[in-house]
Design a protein around this motif. Sequence first.
Motif, mmCIF file in Angstrom:
data_model
loop_
_atom_site.group_PDB
_atom_site.id
_atom_site.type_symbol
_atom_site.label_atom_id
_atom_site.label_comp_id
_atom_site.label_asym_id
_atom_site.label_seq_id
_atom_site.Cartn_x
_atom_site.Cartn_y
_atom_site.Cartn_z
ATOM 1 N N ASP A 74 -3.491 -28.426 7.265
ATOM 2 C CA ASP A 74 -3.615 -28.088 8.680
ATOM 3 C C ASP A 74 -4.895 -28.677 9.271
ATOM 4 O OD1 ASP A 74 -1.281 -26.570 8.450
ATOM 5 O OD2 ASP A 74 -2.407 -24.757 7.917
ATOM 6 N N ARG A 75 -5.939 -28.670 8.506
ATOM 7 C CA ARG A 75 -7.221 -29.239 8.949
ATOM 8 C C ARG A 75 -8.060 -29.567 7.729
ATOM 9 N NH1 ARG A 75 -11.382 -25.320 9.032
ATOM 10 N NH2 ARG A 75 -10.619 -23.207 8.526
ATOM 11 N N ALA A 76 -9.152 -30.301 7.969
ATOM 12 C CA ALA A 76 -10.022 -30.710 6.860
ATOM 13 C C ALA A 76 -11.441 -30.873 7.364
ATOM 14 C CB ALA A 76 -9.524 -32.014 6.231
ATOM 15 N N SER A 89 -18.721 -30.933 8.464
ATOM 16 C CA SER A 89 -18.404 -31.847 9.555
ATOM 17 C C SER A 89 -16.895 -32.059 9.588
ATOM 18 C CB SER A 89 -19.121 -33.186 9.357
ATOM 19 O OG SER A 89 -18.864 -34.055 10.436
ATOM 20 N N GLU A 90 -16.323 -31.983 10.774
ATOM 21 C CA GLU A 90 -14.866 -32.059 10.919
ATOM 22 C C GLU A 90 -14.323 -33.414 10.462
ATOM 23 O OE1 GLU A 90 -11.417 -31.562 14.413
ATOM 24 O OE2 GLU A 90 -13.559 -31.313 14.875
ATOM 25 N N ALA A 91 -13.163 -33.373 9.824
ATOM 26 C CA ALA A 91 -12.442 -34.576 9.418
ATOM 27 C C ALA A 91 -11.045 -34.544 10.023
ATOM 28 C CB ALA A 91 -12.354 -34.684 7.896
ATOM 29 N N ARG A 92 -10.473 -35.707 10.238
ATOM 30 C CA ARG A 92 -9.116 -35.817 10.787
ATOM 31 C C ARG A 92 -8.158 -36.173 9.665
ATOM 32 N NH1 ARG A 92 -6.851 -40.837 12.941
ATOM 33 N NH2 ARG A 92 -4.844 -40.400 13.943
ATOM 34 N N ARG A 128 -12.953 -30.782 2.001
ATOM 35 C CA ARG A 128 -12.297 -29.473 1.900
ATOM 36 C C ARG A 128 -11.111 -29.459 2.853
ATOM 37 N NH1 ARG A 128 -12.868 -24.537 -0.157
ATOM 38 N NH2 ARG A 128 -14.777 -25.170 -1.210
ATOM 39 N N VAL A 129 -9.927 -29.154 2.310
ATOM 40 C CA VAL A 129 -8.704 -29.126 3.105
ATOM 41 C C VAL A 129 -8.218 -27.682 3.215
ATOM 42 C CG1 VAL A 129 -8.049 -31.482 2.521
ATOM 43 C CG2 VAL A 129 -7.319 -29.624 1.033
ATOM 44 N N HIS A 130 -7.609 -27.366 4.361
ATOM 45 C CA HIS A 130 -7.154 -26.010 4.639
ATOM 46 C C HIS A 130 -5.673 -26.044 5.018
ATOM 47 C CE1 HIS A 130 -11.378 -24.527 4.873
ATOM 48 N NE2 HIS A 130 -11.603 -25.744 5.357
ATOM 49 N N SER A 131 -4.897 -25.199 4.375
ATOM 50 C CA SER A 131 -3.475 -25.022 4.695
ATOM 51 C C SER A 131 -3.216 -23.528 4.798
ATOM 52 C CB SER A 131 -2.589 -25.645 3.613
ATOM 53 O OG SER A 131 -2.796 -27.047 3.524
#
Length: 321
Positions: A74-76, A89-92, A128-131
Amino acid sequence: MTSRTTGPATTGGGAGAPRRRLRARAVALRTWLMSRLFVPLRKKRKAHLRYAAILDGQTVNLHAVLPPSAGLPDRAEIVLRRGRRRHHSEARVYEGPAGEILADAAVLLGAELGGAPVEAGRWKLRLRVHSGRRSRSLALLLLKPPVPYEGPTKPMAASPVSGARHRLGQSVTGNARVVSAAARPAVEVTKVHMTHAGITVDFRVLGTRVDEPWVEFVASKHRIEQTVGVIEPGGFRVDVPLDAMAPRRGRPQHWDVVLRDGSGQSMRLGRRLHDVRNPLRVFAMPSMAITPQGHPPLIVHPRYTPAGNLRVTCTRMPEAG
């Protein structure tokens, strides 16, 4: 003008040949270990950096492909870590044309820029990835260090704002990391003001503190001391004393510019925080006929030496005798 008897500005020497050979052998051994042992075991479980570079001296640019087991998160975010200190720091994350899952990120370094407040040392990089409510931390494999590109510009070796130095490195297992170091003591020219009445130089001090500084203009058998003014924290201004710099004969007089202070520091004024390969051409300044108050006119040419040091050349006008 008064003058003080001081020694010339000095610079440190580089590493010797034995140390360079030892470092080259260590790099070769690490590369062999990564390619033959660690990478095959870890490549299917870790993110692989297809591109990684610090081009402007202060922003880490990353492009990675995620392992299939990560799915499409969903985001990283990129996590920069050293000891207990962490910066996020935000990643796409998105799906590539071949169905692979990709991640892009740009991590700004330096608290003075609003970025990660990194200090000198080695900083680990992880993705770091988030689901949903689940999250997972992935190491970022850097198989090949960045290769300098050709062209009129080159990657910045230091931040143009703070002078701090950042580079991408690898652990022995192939994980990417940021290696940071404090700014080297230097005096960076920020602007040269030229009018037909005189020249003023603005500069800033990096990597050190100065105590009651002054500037000396030094030529063969001549030394002129000039006071400096403060224009901002760490920023100073000095007027070039052209009224005392005219050569007594017809030959040009070359003046080097040195900052000194009460603690005994001695540093040349120059321009070094840039990304151009030919600074002599890019930062070239025109010569100008300048008439110091109460003195005959001069042809004055401020310029930078091949080492980046500021030098002012003064020549009498032919009609001035």
